[in-house]
Write a protein that holds these residues in place. Structure first.
Motif, PDB file in Angstrom:
ATOM      1  N   PHE A  16       0.825  -1.196   0.000  1.00  0.00           N
ATOM      2  CA  PHE A  16       0.000   0.000   0.000  1.00  0.00           C
ATOM      3  C   PHE A  16       0.869   1.259   0.000  1.00  0.00           C
ATOM      4  CE2 PHE A  16      -3.258  -2.968   1.303  1.00  0.00           C
ATOM      5  CZ  PHE A  16      -4.409  -2.445   0.725  1.00  0.00           C
ATOM      6  N   ALA A  17       0.460   2.253  -0.777  1.00  0.00           N
ATOM      7  CA  ALA A  17       1.203   3.510  -0.844  1.00  0.00           C
ATOM      8  C   ALA A  17       1.208   4.190   0.517  1.00  0.00           C
ATOM      9  CB  ALA A  17       0.572   4.427  -1.887  1.00  0.00           C
ATOM     10  N   LYS A  18       2.320   4.863   0.845  1.00  0.00           N
ATOM     11  CA  LYS A  18       2.488   5.534   2.130  1.00  0.00           C
ATOM     12  C   LYS A  18       2.842   7.002   1.894  1.00  0.00           C
ATOM     13  CE  LYS A  18       5.942   2.902   3.263  1.00  0.00           C
ATOM     14  NZ  LYS A  18       6.009   2.095   2.019  1.00  0.00           N
ATOM     15  N   ASP A  19       2.616   7.811   2.917  1.00  0.00           N
ATOM     16  CA  ASP A  19       2.983   9.224   2.833  1.00  0.00           C
ATOM     17  C   ASP A  19       4.450   9.400   2.474  1.00  0.00           C
ATOM     18  OD1 ASP A  19       0.619  10.732   3.350  1.00  0.00           O
ATOM     19  OD2 ASP A  19       0.696  10.101   5.439  1.00  0.00           O
ATOM     20  N   SER A  20       5.303   8.540   3.002  1.00  0.00           N
ATOM     21  CA  SER A  20       6.734   8.678   2.774  1.00  0.00           C
ATOM     22  C   SER A  20       7.148   8.353   1.334  1.00  0.00           C
ATOM     23  CB  SER A  20       7.516   7.781   3.743  1.00  0.00           C
ATOM     24  OG  SER A  20       7.137   6.422   3.594  1.00  0.00           O
ATOM     25  N   ASP A  21       6.254   7.756   0.564  1.00  0.00           N
ATOM     26  CA  ASP A  21       6.564   7.442  -0.836  1.00  0.00           C
ATOM     27  C   ASP A  21       6.465   8.671  -1.733  1.00  0.00           C
ATOM     28  OD1 ASP A  21       6.904   4.730  -0.253  1.00  0.00           O
ATOM     29  OD2 ASP A  21       4.777   4.295  -0.564  1.00  0.00           O
ATOM     30  N   LEU A  22       5.786   9.712  -1.229  1.00  0.00           N
ATOM     31  CA  LEU A  22       5.559  10.920  -2.004  1.00  0.00           C
ATOM     32  C   LEU A  22       6.067  12.134  -1.226  1.00  0.00           C
ATOM     33  CD1 LEU A  22       1.917  10.001  -2.992  1.00  0.00           C
ATOM     34  CD2 LEU A  22       3.794  10.223  -4.642  1.00  0.00           C
ATOM     35  N   LYS A  23       6.541  13.135  -1.949  1.00  0.00           N
ATOM     36  CA  LYS A  23       7.052  14.333  -1.279  1.00  0.00           C
ATOM     37  C   LYS A  23       6.536  15.573  -1.997  1.00  0.00           C
ATOM     38  CE  LYS A  23      11.349  16.588   0.212  1.00  0.00           C
ATOM     39  NZ  LYS A  23      12.842  16.523   0.163  1.00  0.00           N
ATOM     40  N   LEU A  24       6.018  16.516  -1.225  1.00  0.00           N
ATOM     41  CA  LEU A  24       5.549  17.785  -1.766  1.00  0.00           C
ATOM     42  C   LEU A  24       6.722  18.759  -1.803  1.00  0.00           C
ATOM     43  CD1 LEU A  24       3.221  19.620  -2.690  1.00  0.00           C
ATOM     44  CD2 LEU A  24       2.769  20.129  -0.279  1.00  0.00           C
ATOM     45  N   VAL A  25       7.048  19.237  -2.998  1.00  0.00           N
ATOM     46  CA  VAL A  25       8.190  20.152  -3.148  1.00  0.00           C
ATOM     47  C   VAL A  25       7.736  21.412  -3.876  1.00  0.00           C
ATOM     48  CG1 VAL A  25       9.851  18.255  -3.181  1.00  0.00           C
ATOM     49  CG2 VAL A  25       8.936  19.139  -5.339  1.00  0.00           C
ATOM     50  N   GLU A  26       8.497  22.469  -3.691  1.00  0.00           N
ATOM     51  CA  GLU A  26       8.235  23.725  -4.380  1.00  0.00           C
ATOM     52  C   GLU A  26       9.281  23.947  -5.457  1.00  0.00           C
ATOM     53  OE1 GLU A  26       7.963  27.102  -1.843  1.00  0.00           O
ATOM     54  OE2 GLU A  26       5.925  26.640  -1.182  1.00  0.00           O
ATOM     55  N   GLU A  27       8.876  24.623  -6.523  1.00  0.00           N
ATOM     56  CA  GLU A  27       9.827  24.992  -7.568  1.00  0.00           C
ATOM     57  C   GLU A  27       9.427  26.353  -8.122  1.00  0.00           C
ATOM     58  OE1 GLU A  27       9.733  22.335 -10.899  1.00  0.00           O
ATOM     59  OE2 GLU A  27       7.548  22.310 -10.994  1.00  0.00           O
ATOM     60  N   GLU A  28      10.414  27.127  -8.538  1.00  0.00           N
ATOM     61  CA  GLU A  28      10.141  28.417  -9.161  1.00  0.00           C
ATOM     62  C   GLU A  28      10.114  28.231 -10.662  1.00  0.00           C
ATOM     63  OE1 GLU A  28      12.614  31.626  -8.037  1.00  0.00           O
ATOM     64  OE2 GLU A  28      11.607  31.921  -6.100  1.00  0.00           O
ATOM     65  N   LEU A  29       9.018  28.619 -11.268  1.00  0.00           N
ATOM     66  CA  LEU A  29       8.902  28.508 -12.708  1.00  0.00           C
ATOM     67  C   LEU A  29       9.421  29.791 -13.352  1.00  0.00           C
ATOM     68  CD1 LEU A  29       5.352  26.890 -13.082  1.00  0.00           C
ATOM     69  CD2 LEU A  29       7.584  25.764 -12.961  1.00  0.00           C
ATOM     70  N   PRO A  30      10.108  29.684 -14.477  1.00  0.00           N
ATOM     71  CA  PRO A  30      10.642  30.879 -15.144  1.00  0.00           C
ATOM     72  C   PRO A  30       9.543  31.682 -15.831  1.00  0.00           C
ATOM     73  CG  PRO A  30      11.025  28.940 -16.490  1.00  0.00           C
ATOM     74  CD  PRO A  30      10.451  28.449 -15.179  1.00  0.00           C
ATOM     75  N   GLU A  31       9.867  32.867 -16.276  1.00  0.00           N
ATOM     76  CA  GLU A  31       8.934  33.660 -17.067  1.00  0.00           C
ATOM     77  C   GLU A  31       8.630  32.907 -18.362  1.00  0.00           C
ATOM     78  OE1 GLU A  31       7.503  36.471 -16.285  1.00  0.00           O
ATOM     79  OE2 GLU A  31       8.566  36.840 -14.398  1.00  0.00           O
ATOM     80  N   ILE A  32       7.371  32.975 -18.806  1.00  0.00           N
ATOM     81  CA  ILE A  32       7.028  32.279 -20.044  1.00  0.00           C
ATOM     82  C   ILE A  32       7.630  33.003 -21.248  1.00  0.00           C
ATOM     83  CG2 ILE A  32       4.920  31.249 -19.132  1.00  0.00           C
ATOM     84  CD1 ILE A  32       3.331  33.453 -20.554  1.00  0.00           C
ATOM     85  N   LYS A  33       7.930  32.218 -22.281  1.00  0.00           N
ATOM     86  CA  LYS A  33       8.500  32.743 -23.518  1.00  0.00           C
ATOM     87  C   LYS A  33       7.432  32.709 -24.613  1.00  0.00           C
ATOM     88  CE  LYS A  33      12.872  30.560 -22.205  1.00  0.00           C
ATOM     89  NZ  LYS A  33      13.826  29.467 -22.539  1.00  0.00           N
ATOM     90  N   ASP A  34       7.759  33.260 -25.764  1.00  0.00           N
ATOM     91  CA  ASP A  34       6.843  33.220 -26.898  1.00  0.00           C
ATOM     92  C   ASP A  34       6.492  31.771 -27.233  1.00  0.00           C
ATOM     93  OD1 ASP A  34       6.824  35.957 -27.168  1.00  0.00           O
ATOM     94  OD2 ASP A  34       8.349  36.022 -28.749  1.00  0.00           O
ATOM     95  N   GLY A  35       5.189  31.518 -27.433  1.00  0.00           N
ATOM     96  CA  GLY A  35       4.731  30.162 -27.739  1.00  0.00           C
ATOM     97  C   GLY A  35       4.429  29.338 -26.504  1.00  0.00           C
ATOM     98  N   GLU A  36       4.579  29.937 -25.324  1.00  0.00           N
ATOM     99  CA  GLU A  36       4.318  29.217 -24.071  1.00  0.00           C
ATOM    100  C   GLU A  36       3.120  29.827 -23.350  1.00  0.00           C
ATOM    101  OE1 GLU A  36       8.795  27.652 -22.869  1.00  0.00           O
ATOM    102  OE2 GLU A  36       7.975  29.440 -21.860  1.00  0.00           O
ATOM    103  N   PHE A  37       2.582  29.053 -22.407  1.00  0.00           N
ATOM    104  CA  PHE A  37       1.531  29.561 -21.537  1.00  0.00           C
ATOM    105  C   PHE A  37       1.623  28.851 -20.191  1.00  0.00           C
ATOM    106  CE2 PHE A  37      -0.148  26.299 -24.333  1.00  0.00           C
ATOM    107  CZ  PHE A  37      -0.872  25.445 -23.520  1.00  0.00           C
ATOM    108  N   LEU A  38       1.184  29.549 -19.156  1.00  0.00           N
ATOM    109  CA  LEU A  38       1.240  29.041 -17.784  1.00  0.00           C
ATOM    110  C   LEU A  38      -0.153  28.600 -17.358  1.00  0.00           C
ATOM    111  CD1 LEU A  38       2.709  28.703 -14.992  1.00  0.00           C
ATOM    112  CD2 LEU A  38       1.988  31.063 -14.509  1.00  0.00           C
TER     113      LEU A  38
END
Length: 331
Positions: A16-38
C-alpha cells in the motif's frame, strides 16, 4: 516568477502507498517565452491506475502521474489565451502550476463543453472515465437487450457508469461494492441487484440474482472474484478486463485457480484494454456519453477532496474504500 508545488515519487510503491513514498516540493517557474503559456490546476484526478502505472511510466524522483483540468493564467500563445480551460495528459502529473510549450502536455481545450456539463466532468463522464466505459463495455462486450451484466467495484467512477450504460442497452445489471451505503447508491442508480461483497457469498448471490447465467462481465477487480464469476458465464459470454485493483497493492503475484476449460468449453471472450488505444475514436465516445449525460441518463457522483496538499490522502482512499464515485481534488 511563479512558485509552483508538485508531488514527486520518492520511492516506488511497495504494498500500500504511504505518505513517505511521495514528497511535496516547491519549484520556481521561469517567465514564459513566446509560444508558451502558464496553467494553474483547478481539478486534479486520482484514479486506481496510478498505482500500477506509476511504476511503469515514472522513475523515482519524477512527478507523480495524473490528469487535471487547468486554467491558463498567463499566455504568449495565440491559441491558448488567458482564461482558457484545458485537459492535460496523464504525464502532466500532480502539479499546481506548469508551463506548456506549443500545447505540449495538453490533450484538449475544453471550450467545446456546453454550459450544462460541469467542468469537472471532463475528468468523468466526458473524459477518460467515460471513454473507458464506452469502449470497454460497448466495443468489447457489445451488450444486448435482455442479457445479464455483472460489474464489480460498481460504486466507483467506471463501475457506476458501466451499470447505467448497461441499463440503457436493456441489460439486467448486477453490481458489487464494498459497503451497504454503496449498495444503496447502486440501487438508486437503477441497478437491478446490488450486493456488499464483504458480507455475502458471491457464488450464492450470483445463483439467486443471475439464475440464467451471466452474459457480460465488466471486471475492475480481478483475483478470486473473477474466478467465481467465470463459473457463472454463459456460452459466448464476454469479459472486459478493465482493472485488477485487488492485486495492485500485493507484494507477490496472486495465484488463483485455473479456469481454462470453462473459457474454452463455453467459448468465452476475455479482453484487456487501455482506453488510450482508442484515442482516434475519442470524439465518437464524447458525442455519445455527453448526449446521454445531457438527457439525464447518466449520473456520476463526485467525491471531493479540498486542497492540493491533500492529493495523497485522496489517492490512498481509493484503496481503502473511502470514496464513492469519481475522486477529484479541488486545488
Amino acid at each position: 516568477m511563479v512558485k509552483a508545488r508538485k508531488f514527486v515519487l520518492v520511492k516506488h510503491f511497495d504494498g500500500f502507498a504511504k505518505d513517505s513514498d511521495l514528497k511535496l516540493v516547491e519549484e520556481e517557474l521561469p517567465e514564459i517565452k513566446d509560444g508558451e503559456f502558464l496553467c494553474e490546476a483547478v481539478y486534479l484526478s486520482v484514479d486506481p491506475y496510478m498505482r500500477p502505472y506509476s511504476g511503469k511510466w515514472r522513475k523515482e524522483g519524477d512527478t507523480m502521474l495524473g490528469q487535471q483540468v487547468a486554467k491558463v493564467v498567463q499566455s504568449k500563445h495565440k491559441d491558448y489565451p488567458v482564461g482558457t480551460n484545458v485537459l492535460t495528459d496523464v504525464l502532466c502529473g500532480w502539479r499546481s502550476h506548469f508551463i506548456s510549450s506549443k500545447g505540449q502536455g495538453i490533450m484538449t481545450k475544453l471550450d467545446h463543453l456546453p454550459p450544462e456539463i460541469p467542468l469537472e466532468q471532463a475528468l468523468g463522464v466526458v473524459g477518460f472515465i467515460g471513454y473507458t466505459v464506452y469502449f470497454g463495455l460497448l466495443d468489447i462486450c457489445q451488450p444486448k437487450e435482455g442479457e445479464t451484466l455483472v460489474v464489480n467495484a460498481a460504486a466507483g467512477a467506471v463501475g457506476s457508469l458501466v451499470g447505467q450504460v448497461g441499463k440503457i442497452k436493456g441489460c439486467r445489471v448486477i453490481g458489487y461494492a464494498g459497503s451497504d451505503e454503496k449498495v444503496k447508491y447502486l440501487k438508486e442508480l437503477g441497478f437491478d441487484a446490488a450486493f456488499n461483497y464483504k458480507t455475502v457469498d458471491l457464488d450464492e448471490t450470483l445463483k439467486a440474482a443471475a439464475p440464467n447465467g451471466v452474459d457480460v462481465y465488466f471486471d475492475n477487480v480481478g483475483g478470486p472474484f473473477s474466478v467465481t464469476v467465470r463459473r457463472h458465464m454463459n456460452k459466448y459470454g464476454r469479459i472486459s478486463q478493465c482493472g485488477a485493483i485487488s492485486q495492485y497493492n500485493l507484494k507477490e503475484p496472486l495465484m488463483v485457480p485455473c479456469q481454462d476449460f470453462i473459457m474454452v468449453s463455453e467459448e468465452i471472450k476475455s479482453q484487456g484494454f487501455l482506453s488510450i488505444t482508442y484515442t482516434e475514436r475519442f470524439p465518437e465516445a464524447y458525442k455519445q456519453m455527453s448526449e446521454w449525460y445531457l438527457q439525464g441518463k447518466l449520473k456520476l457522483h463526485m467525491h471531493w477532496t479540498e486542497g492540493f496538499e491533500n492529493m495523497p490522502k485522496a489517492f490512498f482512499e481509493l484503496f481503502t474504500g473511502g470514496n464513492l464515485g469519481k475522486a477529484i481534488v479541488k486545488a
